[in-house]
Scaffold this active site. Sequence first.
Site, PDB file in Angstrom:
ATOM      1  N   CYS A  71       0.697  -1.177   0.045  1.00 24.39           N
ATOM      2  CA  CYS A  71      -0.115  -0.065  -0.119  1.00 24.39           C
ATOM      3  C   CYS A  71       0.848   1.159  -0.045  1.00 24.39           C
ATOM      4  O   CYS A  71       1.861   1.284   0.930  1.00 24.39           O
ATOM      5  CB  CYS A  71      -0.911   0.073   1.251  1.00 24.39           C
ATOM      6  SG  CYS A  71      -2.024   1.576   1.360  1.00 24.39           S
ATOM      7  N   CYS A 181      -0.942   3.476  -6.822  1.00 23.10           N
ATOM      8  CA  CYS A 181      -1.605   3.055  -5.798  1.00 23.10           C
ATOM      9  C   CYS A 181      -1.592   1.526  -6.296  1.00 23.10           C
ATOM     10  O   CYS A 181      -2.047   1.086  -7.454  1.00 23.10           O
ATOM     11  CB  CYS A 181      -2.959   3.517  -5.596  1.00 23.10           C
ATOM     12  SG  CYS A 181      -4.145   2.572  -4.482  1.00 23.10           S
TER      13      CYS A 181
END
Length: 257
Positions: A71, A181
């Site tokens: 992440c 992302c």
Amino acid sequence: MAVIGIMDSGVGGLSVFREIRRLMPDQHYIYYADNANCPYGDKSPEFIKDRLHAITDLFLGKGVQAMVLACNTATAAGVEDLRAAYGIPFVGMEPAVKPAALGTQSGVIGVLATAGTLKGSKYLNTKDKFSDRIKIEERVGRGFVELVEQGKLTGPEAEEVVEASLGPLLATGADRIVLGCTHYPFLLESLQAVASRLGYPEVRFIDPAPAVAARLKQVLAEKGLSLCDTYPGAEFLASGNDETLMHFVSGNNLPVL
């Protein structure tokens, strides 16, 4: 083999797990989706750090020997804090600005990421190394994480959401788009469809996951983390609805135990 923990705010980190598993199929993996708190992009760094410590403690209780922060937002908020607090190695994400900068023909690259990633020192330091040679355009992928969490990866709704953020980047002349992302690679088909429809079929989208997998393999070798009393495979945990997580896993042909 090693026991490797992989975490994300939701299912996005499975794009990283997929590459890690492909490179190292003989390890044991525990994937944790903090989907009760997804998305992380609008959370404070302090909140994310607290979650990272809780998840790390959970992983350590399960014998994890190395941890991947799959992440970008979590990496920006807390990877250095984790490295200072725990004795296991941590591998984080970094937007793939370097390969985009080296590959661009137009001299312009785009970065699609969350607001938290774009404000993070890790990204800003990387950006500073190349911003004097190329132009870097940035956009937050508004609604991208929510699409992926809902399993809406293709179709008119997905493309409409994707176009709102991707269109302005393409209009700047960017010929390389960094997916900053881990949720975004699951929207690759929609990203490519929108780019082609808008007249930019040659644009390339860059996913950092393969580089993260390679880095993890290197770290395991450096630390000598190759032996544990377990077996190859993968298990999946979630802070919220684990049925959503497992539906996504099965729908995307990801390996389970």
